[in-house]
Design a protein around this motif. Structure first.
Motif, PDB file in Angstrom:
ATOM      1  N   VAL A  46     -72.253  38.263  66.157  1.00  8.24           N
ATOM      2  CA  VAL A  46     -70.880  37.957  65.767  1.00  8.24           C
ATOM      3  C   VAL A  46     -70.828  37.972  64.245  1.00  8.24           C
ATOM      4  O   VAL A  46     -71.690  37.395  63.591  1.00  8.24           O
ATOM      5  CB  VAL A  46     -70.472  36.559  66.300  1.00  8.24           C
ATOM      6  CG1 VAL A  46     -69.169  36.091  65.723  1.00  8.24           C
ATOM      7  CG2 VAL A  46     -70.425  36.561  67.816  1.00  8.24           C
ATOM      8  N   SER A  50     -63.031  36.413  65.047  1.00  6.78           N
ATOM      9  CA  SER A  50     -62.330  37.231  66.039  1.00  6.78           C
ATOM     10  C   SER A  50     -63.294  37.951  66.995  1.00  6.78           C
ATOM     11  O   SER A  50     -62.875  38.445  68.036  1.00  6.78           O
ATOM     12  CB  SER A  50     -61.412  38.245  65.354  1.00  6.78           C
ATOM     13  OG  SER A  50     -62.157  39.067  64.474  1.00  6.78           O
ATOM     14  N   ASP A  51     -64.582  37.998  66.664  1.00  3.85           N
ATOM     15  CA  ASP A  51     -65.591  38.610  67.543  1.00  3.85           C
ATOM     16  C   ASP A  51     -66.025  37.660  68.665  1.00  3.85           C
ATOM     17  O   ASP A  51     -66.737  38.067  69.583  1.00  3.85           O
ATOM     18  CB  ASP A  51     -66.852  38.993  66.754  1.00  3.85           C
ATOM     19  CG  ASP A  51     -66.609  40.071  65.718  1.00  3.85           C
ATOM     20  OD1 ASP A  51     -65.646  40.842  65.872  1.00  3.85           O
ATOM     21  OD2 ASP A  51     -67.398  40.133  64.744  1.00  3.85           O
ATOM     22  N   ILE A  52     -65.649  36.393  68.580  1.00  9.99           N
ATOM     23  CA  ILE A  52     -66.092  35.405  69.565  1.00  9.99           C
ATOM     24  C   ILE A  52     -65.213  35.503  70.806  1.00  9.99           C
ATOM     25  O   ILE A  52     -64.007  35.313  70.745  1.00  9.99           O
ATOM     26  CB  ILE A  52     -66.044  33.971  68.986  1.00  9.99           C
ATOM     27  CG1 ILE A  52     -66.931  33.883  67.739  1.00  9.99           C
ATOM     28  CG2 ILE A  52     -66.491  32.964  70.041  1.00  9.99           C
ATOM     29  CD1 ILE A  52     -66.799  32.567  66.984  1.00  9.99           C
ATOM     30  N   THR A  53     -65.838  35.825  71.929  1.00  5.82           N
ATOM     31  CA  THR A  53     -65.145  35.967  73.207  1.00  5.82           C
ATOM     32  C   THR A  53     -65.738  34.975  74.208  1.00  5.82           C
ATOM     33  O   THR A  53     -66.779  34.372  73.956  1.00  5.82           O
ATOM     34  CB  THR A  53     -65.307  37.387  73.761  1.00  5.82           C
ATOM     35  OG1 THR A  53     -66.708  37.604  74.045  1.00  5.82           O
ATOM     36  CG2 THR A  53     -64.811  38.449  72.779  1.00  5.82           C
ATOM     37  N   ALA A  54     -65.090  34.868  75.343  1.00  2.00           N
ATOM     38  CA  ALA A  54     -65.618  34.009  76.417  1.00  2.00           C
ATOM     39  C   ALA A  54     -67.001  34.492  76.840  1.00  2.00           C
ATOM     40  O   ALA A  54     -67.902  33.682  77.078  1.00  2.00           O
ATOM     41  CB  ALA A  54     -64.649  33.989  77.594  1.00  2.00           C
ATOM     42  N   VAL A  56     -69.226  36.048  75.014  1.00  2.00           N
ATOM     43  CA  VAL A  56     -70.180  35.704  73.953  1.00  2.00           C
ATOM     44  C   VAL A  56     -70.574  34.230  74.067  1.00  2.00           C
ATOM     45  O   VAL A  56     -71.752  33.886  73.969  1.00  2.00           O
ATOM     46  CB  VAL A  56     -69.572  36.017  72.561  1.00  2.00           C
ATOM     47  CG1 VAL A  56     -70.376  35.384  71.447  1.00  2.00           C
ATOM     48  CG2 VAL A  56     -69.462  37.518  72.353  1.00  2.00           C
ATOM     49  N   LEU A 101     -60.543  28.374  68.262  1.00  2.00           N
ATOM     50  CA  LEU A 101     -60.634  29.505  69.180  1.00  2.00           C
ATOM     51  C   LEU A 101     -59.510  29.413  70.208  1.00  2.00           C
ATOM     52  O   LEU A 101     -59.109  28.314  70.595  1.00  2.00           O
ATOM     53  CB  LEU A 101     -61.988  29.496  69.890  1.00  2.00           C
ATOM     54  CG  LEU A 101     -63.213  29.636  68.977  1.00  2.00           C
ATOM     55  CD1 LEU A 101     -64.492  29.486  69.792  1.00  2.00           C
ATOM     56  CD2 LEU A 101     -63.187  30.969  68.252  1.00  2.00           C
ATOM     57  N   HIS A 104     -58.244  30.695  76.067  1.00  2.00           N
ATOM     58  CA  HIS A 104     -58.869  31.578  77.058  1.00  2.00           C
ATOM     59  C   HIS A 104     -60.334  31.879  76.721  1.00  2.00           C
ATOM     60  O   HIS A 104     -61.102  32.285  77.588  1.00  2.00           O
ATOM     61  CB  HIS A 104     -58.067  32.881  77.230  1.00  2.00           C
ATOM     62  CG  HIS A 104     -58.183  33.821  76.062  1.00  2.00           C
ATOM     63  ND1 HIS A 104     -57.348  33.738  74.962  1.00  2.00           N
ATOM     64  CD2 HIS A 104     -59.024  34.852  75.827  1.00  2.00           C
ATOM     65  CE1 HIS A 104     -57.677  34.686  74.099  1.00  2.00           C
ATOM     66  NE2 HIS A 104     -58.697  35.375  74.599  1.00  2.00           N
ATOM     67  N   VAL A 105     -60.743  31.640  75.491  1.00  3.94           N
ATOM     68  CA  VAL A 105     -62.142  31.857  75.092  1.00  3.94           C
ATOM     69  C   VAL A 105     -63.006  30.654  75.476  1.00  3.94           C
ATOM     70  O   VAL A 105     -64.125  30.817  75.956  1.00  3.94           O
ATOM     71  CB  VAL A 105     -62.228  32.139  73.574  1.00  3.94           C
ATOM     72  CG1 VAL A 105     -63.669  32.154  73.095  1.00  3.94           C
ATOM     73  CG2 VAL A 105     -61.535  33.459  73.246  1.00  3.94           C
ATOM     74  N   THR A 106     -62.488  29.457  75.300  1.00  6.21           N
ATOM     75  CA  THR A 106     -63.277  28.254  75.569  1.00  6.21           C
ATOM     76  C   THR A 106     -63.133  27.743  77.000  1.00  6.21           C
ATOM     77  O   THR A 106     -64.021  27.050  77.503  1.00  6.21           O
ATOM     78  CB  THR A 106     -62.879  27.125  74.598  1.00  6.21           C
ATOM     79  OG1 THR A 106     -61.481  26.850  74.753  1.00  6.21           O
ATOM     80  CG2 THR A 106     -63.168  27.518  73.161  1.00  6.21           C
TER      81      THR A 106
END
Length: 149
Positions: A46, A50-54, A56, A101, A104-106
């Motif tokens: 990362v 903005s690169d952090i996704t669910a 990841v 974040l 929907h990511v967390t």
């Protein structure tokens, strides 16, 4: 009376941080990393918040991709269960400033009982050291201190 710090040199400890590095166990890393109290220090793929996704975050927490059980609805159990060895909390350091974040990511980690705390990298490093010293199952995922978006 002399006070001595109680520390275990076998545990991963954040020993310093600066504008372009994070130091763990007196070894500097010039890129994003994630780690727990024991084991390896991993490169975190990362560069920006903005690169952090669910996906990841699931990988950092040590959770593999799960395939939905098409019959789970019969038992009323459609939410994945938290593995026994999963962390209690995942600390995400977002660089120089805190960047929250999206839900929907967390949400996938929160739904199975893994806390996700997002803060500046400095705050995340300090919080990690405290929780790790208390013997908590914690994982830190830290971006370097440079400004990220």
């Amino acid at each position: 009376m002399q006070l001595q710090s109680e520390s275990n040199p076998a545990l991963n400890t954040v020993t310093a941080y600066g504008d372009d590095y994070i130091e763990i166990n007196e070894v500097s890393y010039g890129h994003a990393v994630y780690f727990g109290p024991e084991g390896e220090i991993h490169t975190w793929p990362v560069e920006l918040v903005s690169d952090i996704t669910a996906a990841v975050l699931r990988a950092v927490a040590g959770l593999g991709e799960t395939k939905a059980d098409p019959m789970a609805f019969l038992e009323g159990n459609t939410v994945q269960q938290k593995p026994i060895d999963a962390p209690e909390v995942l600390l995400v350091g977002t660089g120089l400033k805190q960047h929250l974040l999206p839900a929907h990511v967390t949400r996938p980690l929160l739904d199975i009982g893994i806390g996700v705390e997002v803060m500046s990298t400095q705050a995340a490093a300090r919080t990690y050291n405290i929780l790790m010293a208390e013997g908590r199952r914690v994982i830190a995922a830290l971006l370097p201190l440079k400004e990220t978006a």
